[in-house]
Write an enzyme that holds these catalytic residues in place. Sequence first.
Site, PDB file in Angstrom:
ATOM      1  N   ARG A 111       0.874  -1.112  -0.058  1.00  0.00           N
ATOM      2  CA  ARG A 111      -0.106   0.072  -0.071  1.00  0.00           C
ATOM      3  C   ARG A 111       0.752   1.250   0.122  1.00  0.00           C
ATOM      4  NH1 ARG A 111      -5.033   1.532  -1.306  1.00  0.00           N
ATOM      5  NH2 ARG A 111      -6.272   2.568   0.168  1.00  0.00           N
ATOM      6  N   THR A 411      -8.491   0.088 -10.658  1.00  0.00           N
ATOM      7  CA  THR A 411      -8.100  -1.086 -10.162  1.00  0.00           C
ATOM      8  C   THR A 411      -8.279  -2.335 -10.946  1.00  0.00           C
ATOM      9  OG1 THR A 411      -8.431  -0.349  -8.084  1.00  0.00           O
ATOM     10  CG2 THR A 411      -7.808  -2.472  -7.989  1.00  0.00           C
ATOM     11  N   THR A 429      -3.198  -1.258  -8.039  1.00  0.00           N
ATOM     12  CA  THR A 429      -4.400  -0.047  -8.388  1.00  0.00           C
ATOM     13  C   THR A 429      -3.457   1.276  -8.218  1.00  0.00           C
ATOM     14  OG1 THR A 429      -6.190   1.252  -7.601  1.00  0.00           O
ATOM     15  CG2 THR A 429      -4.790   0.644  -5.865  1.00  0.00           C
ATOM     16  N   GLU A 431      -5.675   3.498  -7.794  1.00  0.00           N
ATOM     17  CA  GLU A 431      -6.844   4.356  -7.111  1.00  0.00           C
ATOM     18  C   GLU A 431      -7.749   4.503  -8.238  1.00  0.00           C
ATOM     19  OE1 GLU A 431      -9.647   4.761  -5.321  1.00  0.00           O
ATOM     20  OE2 GLU A 431      -9.631   6.757  -5.672  1.00  0.00           O
ATOM     21  N   GLU A 450      -3.872   7.709  -4.454  1.00  0.00           N
ATOM     22  CA  GLU A 450      -4.307   6.989  -3.516  1.00  0.00           C
ATOM     23  C   GLU A 450      -4.511   7.454  -2.121  1.00  0.00           C
ATOM     24  OE1 GLU A 450      -5.645   3.232  -3.791  1.00  0.00           O
ATOM     25  OE2 GLU A 450      -3.584   3.417  -4.948  1.00  0.00           O
ATOM     26  N   SER A 477      -7.964   0.620   2.844  1.00  0.00           N
ATOM     27  CA  SER A 477      -8.242   0.172   1.425  1.00  0.00           C
ATOM     28  C   SER A 477      -9.521  -0.654   1.630  1.00  0.00           C
ATOM     29  CB  SER A 477      -6.992  -0.622   0.778  1.00  0.00           C
ATOM     30  OG  SER A 477      -7.355  -1.287  -0.336  1.00  0.00           O
ATOM     31  N   SER A 478     -10.049  -1.062   0.391  1.00  0.00           N
ATOM     32  CA  SER A 478     -11.125  -2.032   0.444  1.00  0.00           C
ATOM     33  C   SER A 478     -10.448  -3.211  -0.530  1.00  0.00           C
ATOM     34  CB  SER A 478     -12.345  -1.492  -0.491  1.00  0.00           C
ATOM     35  OG  SER A 478     -12.688  -0.426   0.269  1.00  0.00           O
ATOM     36  N   GLY A 498     -12.727  -2.011  -7.907  1.00  0.00           N
ATOM     37  CA  GLY A 498     -14.200  -1.527  -7.835  1.00  0.00           C
ATOM     38  C   GLY A 498     -14.508  -0.936  -6.375  1.00  0.00           C
ATOM     39  N   GLY A 499     -13.230  -0.139  -6.041  1.00  0.00           N
ATOM     40  CA  GLY A 499     -13.363   0.555  -4.627  1.00  0.00           C
ATOM     41  C   GLY A 499     -14.053  -0.274  -3.588  1.00  0.00           C
TER      42      GLY A 499
HETATM   43  N1  GLU Z   1      -8.120   2.917  -3.697  1.00  0.00           N
HETATM   44  C1  GLU Z   1      -9.038   1.710  -3.726  1.00  0.00           C
HETATM   45  C2  GLU Z   1      -9.030   0.775  -2.609  1.00  0.00           C
HETATM   46  O1  GLU Z   1      -7.641   0.848  -2.078  1.00  0.00           O
HETATM   47  C3  GLU Z   1      -9.255   0.648  -4.614  1.00  0.00           C
HETATM   48  C4  GLU Z   1      -9.515   1.543  -6.131  1.00  0.00           C
HETATM   49  C5  GLU Z   1     -10.911   1.102  -6.542  1.00  0.00           C
HETATM   50  O2  GLU Z   1     -10.877  -0.109  -7.032  1.00  0.00           O
HETATM   51  O3  GLU Z   1     -11.474   2.033  -6.914  1.00  0.00           O
HETATM   52  O4  GLU Z   1      -9.984   0.385  -1.982  1.00  0.00           O
END
Ligand code: GLU
Length: 619
Positions: A111, A411, A429, A431, A450, A477-478, A498-499
């Site tokens: 990360r 991502t 990713t 981001e 990020e 993060s997710s 997908g965040g």
């Molecule tokens: N930055 C997001 C995360 O770490 C991932 C980016 C995304 O897939 O939108 O959760």
Amino acid sequence: MPRPRTTLVALTALTAGALAAGGPASAAPAEPSPEERALAVGTGGAVATVDADATRVGLEVLASGGNAADAAVAAAAALGVTEPYSAGIGGGGFFVYYDAATRTVTTIDGRETAPLAMGAGAFLDEAGDPLPFDEAVQSGLSVGTPGTPRTWVTALEEFGTWSLSDALQGGIRLADEGFVVDETFRQQTADNEEKFRRFEATAELFLPNRALPEVGSVFRNPDLAETYRLLADKGVDPFYSGELAEDIVQTVQDPPEAAGAEEVRPGLLEGIDLALYEAPLREPTRVEYRGLEVYGMAPPSSGGSTVGEALNVLEQFPLGSLPEVPVLHHYLEASALAFADRNAYVGDPAYSQVPLAELLSDDFARERACAIDPDAALEKPTAAGNPDGEYGLCPAESEPTVGEGTEGPSTTHLTVGDAEGNIASYTLTIEQTGGSGITVPGRGFILNNELTDFTFAVADPTRPEPNLPAPGKRPRSSMAPTIVLHEGEPVLALGSPGGSTIITTVLQTLVNRIDRHMNLAEAIAAPRASQRNTATVSVEPAFIDAYGPALEALGHEFTVSEEIGAATGIEYLPGGLLLAAAEAERRGGGSAGVVHDVLGSPEAAGPDDPGLAPPLGDD
Ligand code: GLU
């Protein structure tokens, strides 16, 4: 209970043929698989990515004797070329690895970190209000210390057999020779056009002749080929303390806007941040779900804890014997509860006390599960639980935690399984799609944004906020790269972009595979819904068509989202077969491949063949 074995008469006969004809240990070149395929079954190793070129690069590594870690790094480097708006050396990610020899799962935390000069109010304006999100994205301020190059070296050193130089060759070739632009790449460029035009180096690279790249044209990135060659020759030192580091710092501190473009906020990254960057090994999260062991990414990602908590909650209900609609109702409710806890408790564990063991405990899950009414949806957002080790049933409600809105398809996730049973589940990713929009001039890659994953401002002054910026901190993060074992043996692995919908995509796919008995490709293709403790559930149109009225009758409300996630996965089938699965439609379709294909085209694979979905876990 041993993992149930299905008699795969036809499939296993084909396997025997394939083994006789070459077998997993053979170094014969991979059969070419240029087309995008959502399902492949065979032997010798499996690779699933969002892109046919990257999958081919990964398969070539496996066919030449590399293992899952080698192939994952090589495929990721290829994605840096063909998916430059989602992944690349300007970003970060999480690498989850199952080592078959030691039967252990280990993770690498790649990360991005906040610069040492960054304080809690970094994303507030002069009046103390949160910066508009887009303004923060398109700035030097959002750029965290990239973790991807360090992740690749660590993965190869810890688990791999190839040098970084060897693993980068496929990416170098692709960057030199180019790839064919498809509709998805053109559309992603179009979606980013305004942002890219703000930065001279980005417009020059991604808008050749100042126009969108045409579908069918060949896109080359000689600057990135040169950058990869530098890393191949010298390792990652130039990136973290040499000439590349200097260029990155200069670019972040003084983003090179195009002539006439409005100035963006400068960033705080300094040489010391790059020089001190580490990608530590971390213990994975682990929960048991219906007799299977599910491993994920621990904080600073909330992926493992949130998927794990939701699975623990779902385990309180006999989903395998419930009809579809109640299964989906429970899935949505468990997800909302787990998100309430994620939002309240998960952040970088070096900066706040994350009650991870409690969040993943069965007792806590039992307490949380009693909030679920089988006949009516909870009001959302719902309150966080109290993971304090003292559990009863159905505690009093506290204040709701704030949910999250819809997320874009940024991502990328890639999954590799080799013939020995080693698995790499890797989400990376920059981001947002297109990251900060800032390309390092002459180096061929975009810098991440990020740090906009930090919470900009405290929402509820009565609770500690675990995700505010701080010097050296990693934003929550997710990302949820996941590996599932049974009694220590490999079963499957998956992940998605997908965040925060990453978490629900992984969770829903696991429920589809384990409880709804779909094969992995079907489980990925099924229409998605994402409940992240918000008033409405984000759903794909096909989900509404199939289940809308029945779930509305239970009190769920929907917001349509054209597409959620872009998952990939692999599964070890009985009889020595490997299955690779990718999206059939989303993001233009992904690419699943195996080294020795035993089934040929997807039609011949008979995607409905029950042999592709042997029962997993206890019902
Ligand atoms: N930055 C997001 C995360 O770490 C991932 C980016 C995304 O897939 O939108 O959760």
